[in-house]
Design a protein around this motif. Structure first.
Motif, PDB file in Angstrom:
ATOM      1  N   ASN A 173       0.769  -1.150   0.179  1.00  0.00           N
ATOM      2  CA  ASN A 173       0.020  -0.119  -0.119  1.00  0.00           C
ATOM      3  C   ASN A 173       0.806   1.411  -0.097  1.00  0.00           C
ATOM      4  N   THR A 174       0.391   2.497   0.029  1.00  0.00           N
ATOM      5  CA  THR A 174       1.056   3.582  -0.334  1.00  0.00           C
ATOM      6  C   THR A 174       1.909   3.846   0.975  1.00  0.00           C
ATOM      7  N   SER A 175       1.858   3.145   2.190  1.00  0.00           N
ATOM      8  CA  SER A 175       2.433   3.657   3.284  1.00  0.00           C
ATOM      9  C   SER A 175       3.719   2.652   3.550  1.00  0.00           C
ATOM     10  N   PHE A 176       3.504   1.633   3.176  1.00  0.00           N
ATOM     11  CA  PHE A 176       4.678   0.450   3.527  1.00  0.00           C
ATOM     12  C   PHE A 176       5.322   0.122   2.502  1.00  0.00           C
ATOM     13  N   CYS A 177       6.692  -0.276   2.649  1.00  0.00           N
ATOM     14  CA  CYS A 177       7.297  -0.897   1.619  1.00  0.00           C
ATOM     15  C   CYS A 177       8.380  -1.816   2.222  1.00  0.00           C
ATOM     16  N   PHE A 178       8.721  -3.025   1.407  1.00  0.00           N
ATOM     17  CA  PHE A 178       9.377  -3.933   2.166  1.00  0.00           C
ATOM     18  C   PHE A 178      10.796  -4.083   1.239  1.00  0.00           C
ATOM     19  N   LEU A 179      11.875  -4.563   1.880  1.00  0.00           N
ATOM     20  CA  LEU A 179      12.935  -5.041   1.228  1.00  0.00           C
ATOM     21  C   LEU A 179      13.227  -6.418   1.444  1.00  0.00           C
ATOM     22  N   ASP A 180      13.302  -7.278   0.605  1.00  0.00           N
ATOM     23  CA  ASP A 180      13.337  -8.790   0.919  1.00  0.00           C
ATOM     24  C   ASP A 180      14.854  -9.169   0.288  1.00  0.00           C
ATOM     25  N   ILE A 181      15.729  -9.879   1.185  1.00  0.00           N
ATOM     26  CA  ILE A 181      17.048 -10.410   0.670  1.00  0.00           C
ATOM     27  C   ILE A 181      16.871 -12.004   0.878  1.00  0.00           C
ATOM     28  N   ARG A 182      16.783 -12.317  -0.495  1.00  0.00           N
ATOM     29  CA  ARG A 182      16.439 -13.875  -0.192  1.00  0.00           C
ATOM     30  C   ARG A 182      17.659 -14.645   0.412  1.00  0.00           C
TER      31      ARG A 182
END
Lengths: 114, 113
Positions: free
Chosen positions: A70-79
């Motif tokens: 959504n507009t408010s959240f962002c995630f960074l995934d390092i596999r």
């Protein structure tokens, strides 16, 4: 105060063990960015979202993924983190438009790899 | 491609002395220009920006910068350094019409007592 919040501030993970870093914003900005910053270097752009449109930098390793539910959240995934992925990870936002507005940064997550 | 050059990766000044941090950009069309400061283990904080209008821009903490189109420069100055100014400083540009920012390599400012 409107701001950009990153959690956690410090993250330790094991070599090869997936890790997720999170970023939230109360600025209602269209654009969210993820940067990698190594010691005494400039921030290196990994990718950014304009709303839900994802833009990957050409040299960002496939090991790095991102989600913006959504507009408010962002995630960074390092596999599968490698030793070379140890760094400060910075989230930033901007209102987009013509680029005449500055970016707003969170305080970063410092990632260590054991 | 647009680029940003910060001359001097390390600058040392005495407390009370003039601070001058240099930034040059490469573009025939002036981009939007920014200076950020980063303290240890923190994110980047905006000091000032130039978009249009007056070429001398005043920012926070007593810093200012002057946009000089003929020299493609946007140097950061402060008349009198304080110990609390010790930090890393980044110049950044945003080419017109985009929302991607290009950072210089940074200048670490050391203030000597």
């Amino acid at each position: 105060d409107a701001m950009v919040i990153q959690n956690p501030r410090y993250q330790v993970t094991q070599f090869g063990k997936p890790v997720t870093l999170s970023c939230s914003q109360t600025l209602n900005h269209n654009v969210m960015y993820w940067y990698q910053q190594k010691s005494s270097q400039a921030p290196k752009l990994l990718f950014h979202y304009y709303d839900k449109d994802f833009n990957n930098e050409a040299d960002t390793p496939d090991n790095f993924q991102s989600r913006r539910p959504n507009t408010s959240f962002c995630f960074l995934d390092i596999r599968s983190p490698g030793l070379g992925d140890a760094a400060m990870y910075l989230c930033a936002t901007s209102s987009g438009g013509q680029g005449n507005q500055p970016q707003h940064f969170g305080d970063g997550t410092r990632l260590s790899i054991l | 491609a647009q680029s940003v050059t910060q001359l001097g990766s390390h600058v040392s000044v005495s407390e009370g002395a003039l601070v001058l941090l240099r930034c040059n950009y490469s573009s025939s069309v002036p981009p939007y220009l920014f200076w950020y400061v980063q303290y240890p283990n923190q994110g980047l904080q905006l000091l000032l920006k130039y978009t249009t209008g007056a070429t001398l821009v005043k920012g926070i903490n007593g810093f200012e910068a002057e946009f000089k189109k003929s020299e493609t420069s946007f140097h950061l100055t402060k008349p009198s350094a304080h110990m609390s100014d010790a930090a890393e400083y980044f110049c950044a540009v945003n080419p017109l019409g985009t929302y991607k920012y290009i950072f210089g390599t940074g200048t670490r400012l050391k203030v000597l007592a």
